[in-house]
Design a protein around this motif. Structure first.
Motif, PDB file in Angstrom:
ATOM      1  N   UNK A 111       0.831  -1.209   0.000  1.00 51.03           N
ATOM      2  CA  UNK A 111       0.000   0.000   0.000  1.00 51.03           C
ATOM      3  C   UNK A 111       0.863   1.256   0.000  1.00 51.03           C
ATOM      4  N   UNK A 112       1.908   1.230   0.844  1.00 48.51           N
ATOM      5  CA  UNK A 112       2.803   2.390   0.886  1.00 48.51           C
ATOM      6  C   UNK A 112       3.513   2.592  -0.450  1.00 48.51           C
ATOM      7  N   UNK A 113       3.931   1.470  -1.064  1.00 44.86           N
ATOM      8  CA  UNK A 113       4.611   1.574  -2.356  1.00 44.86           C
ATOM      9  C   UNK A 113       3.663   2.084  -3.433  1.00 44.86           C
ATOM     10  N   UNK A 118       1.852   6.399  -6.848  1.00 40.37           N
ATOM     11  CA  UNK A 118       0.780   7.296  -7.259  1.00 40.37           C
ATOM     12  C   UNK A 118       1.181   8.753  -7.060  1.00 40.37           C
ATOM     13  N   UNK A 119       1.851   9.022  -5.916  1.00 37.13           N
ATOM     14  CA  UNK A 119       2.318  10.392  -5.681  1.00 37.13           C
ATOM     15  C   UNK A 119       3.344  10.801  -6.726  1.00 37.13           C
ATOM     16  N   UNK A 120       4.249   9.876  -7.048  1.00 37.22           N
ATOM     17  CA  UNK A 120       5.246  10.170  -8.085  1.00 37.22           C
ATOM     18  C   UNK A 120       4.576  10.400  -9.435  1.00 37.22           C
ATOM     19  N   UNK A 122       1.467  11.444  -9.995  1.00 32.87           N
ATOM     20  CA  UNK A 122       0.784  12.732  -9.999  1.00 32.87           C
ATOM     21  C   UNK A 122       1.782  13.882 -10.093  1.00 32.87           C
ATOM     22  N   UNK A 123       2.900  13.738  -9.353  1.00 34.32           N
ATOM     23  CA  UNK A 123       3.914  14.790  -9.430  1.00 34.32           C
ATOM     24  C   UNK A 123       4.473  14.900 -10.840  1.00 34.32           C
ATOM     25  N   UNK A 124       4.686  13.731 -11.466  1.00 34.19           N
ATOM     26  CA  UNK A 124       5.194  13.741 -12.839  1.00 34.19           C
ATOM     27  C   UNK A 124       4.175  14.369 -13.793  1.00 34.19           C
ATOM     28  N   UNK A 125       2.890  14.016 -13.593  1.00 34.08           N
ATOM     29  CA  UNK A 125       1.850  14.600 -14.443  1.00 34.08           C
ATOM     30  C   UNK A 125       1.773  16.118 -14.254  1.00 34.08           C
TER      31      UNK A 125
END
Length: 310
Positions: A111-113, A118-120, A122-125
């Motif tokens: 889940x953490x991964x 997902x955060x990466x 979104x940040x990339x997007x």
């Protein structure tokens, strides 16, 4: 301890038997030797009986001890089996608990991964969107600069041709416009209809610099609405506009008796087809893109003068 008890019991039995034998003898019935022999025989019999009894008791004790040993061994075996089963159950419970803990830890890490990925993502997007916006702004600025340079270069090339065309039209005019009939710029209202804010601002500055009154319309619909409120002396309109374009605006004005006389200058690309369409719609003058500013002022002066003479 059990053997000692058996020996004591055997002695007690021998004593009881001897006592019974002696009690059964009648005094004086046997001779002394006979009595000795009988006593010896009785003693031996008692001893043999005691021995047999001791052996029986010993055998019973041995059987009892063996039974107790077997029972103890069985109990010990059952206890060992119970302990082994408890240990096995405990180990199994510990194994299952360890597996459950490992599974929960794996799920937590997964889940953490997933959250990290997902955060990466979104940040990339977001970074890609920001980069796209930045590149789009840069591209728009570059295109605007190229268009500005192209307009300036085209204006420089077109000036002579437009000036020559103006001279030919002026020479071919049947009735020259009298100076006394020309309106002063301060009395002339010029409407500029163009969906480009840059074009409106640039054209408006040019007209204000020549002391004309300027009204701005953002497109053909806006121009029609403003003209319905107050009719300008001259309309300068673009062709390509959202909603009501320049040709449709011209046809609408020419079809209304209140606005049929409004002089119209149309700015369009320099093509014979568009010029023909503009003339057929009722446009008074056509300016090709790009056009010299002096030519626009000259057209406005001519058309405002003819408007004033009506």
């Amino acid at each position: 301890m059990n053997e000692s008890l058996l020996l004591i019991a055997a002695g007690v039995v021998v004593a009881i038997l001897l006592w019974r034998v002696l009690a059964a003898r009648r005094p004086g019935s046997l001779s002394a030797d006979r009595q000795v022999e009988e006593r010896a025989a009785e003693r031996l019999a008692a001893e043999e009986a005691a021995r047999h009894e001791a052996e029986r008791l010993a055998a019973e004790a041995a059987v009892r001890r063996e039974a107790e040993r077997l029972a103890a061994e069985a109990a010990a075996r059952r206890e060992a089996e119970r302990l082994a089963a408890e240990a096995a159950a405990r180990r199994e419970a510990e194994r299952l608990a360890a597996e459950a803990a490992a599974r929960r830890e794996a799920e937590r890490r997964a889940t953490a991964e997933a959250a990290r990925r997902e955060a990466q993502r979104r940040a990339a997007e977001e970074a890609a969107l920001r980069e796209t916006d930045r590149l789009a702004v840069e591209e728009a600025l570059r295109q605007e600069e190229e268009e500005r340079q192209a307009v300036e270069a085209a204006i420089a090339r077109e000036t002579e041709r437009q000036a020559e065309e103006a001279r030919r039209r002026a020479a071919a005019a049947v009735a020259p416009v009298l100076a006394s009939a020309i309106k002063a710029p301060e009395e002339t209202v010029v409407m500029v209809a163009d969906d480009s804010k840059v074009v409106r601002v640039k054209t408006g500055r040019l007209l204000v610099a020549h002391r004309y009154q300027v009204v701005m319309a953002e497109d053909g619909d806006d121009a029609a609405r403003l003209i319905a409120q107050a009719i300008p002396d001259v309309l300068v309109t673009d062709v390509d506009m959202p909603g009501l374009n320049g040709l449709e605006l011209t046809r609408q004005l020419r079809g209304n008796p209140r606005t049929a006389h409004v002089p119209i200058i149309m700015v369009t690309s320099d093509s014979d087809q568009l010029r023909a369409e503009a003339s057929a719609a009722g446009v008074n003058r056509v300016l090709g893109k790009p056009y010299p500013e002096a030519q626009l002022i000259d057209y406005i002066q001519q058309l405002a003068g003819s408007r004033a003479g009506v």
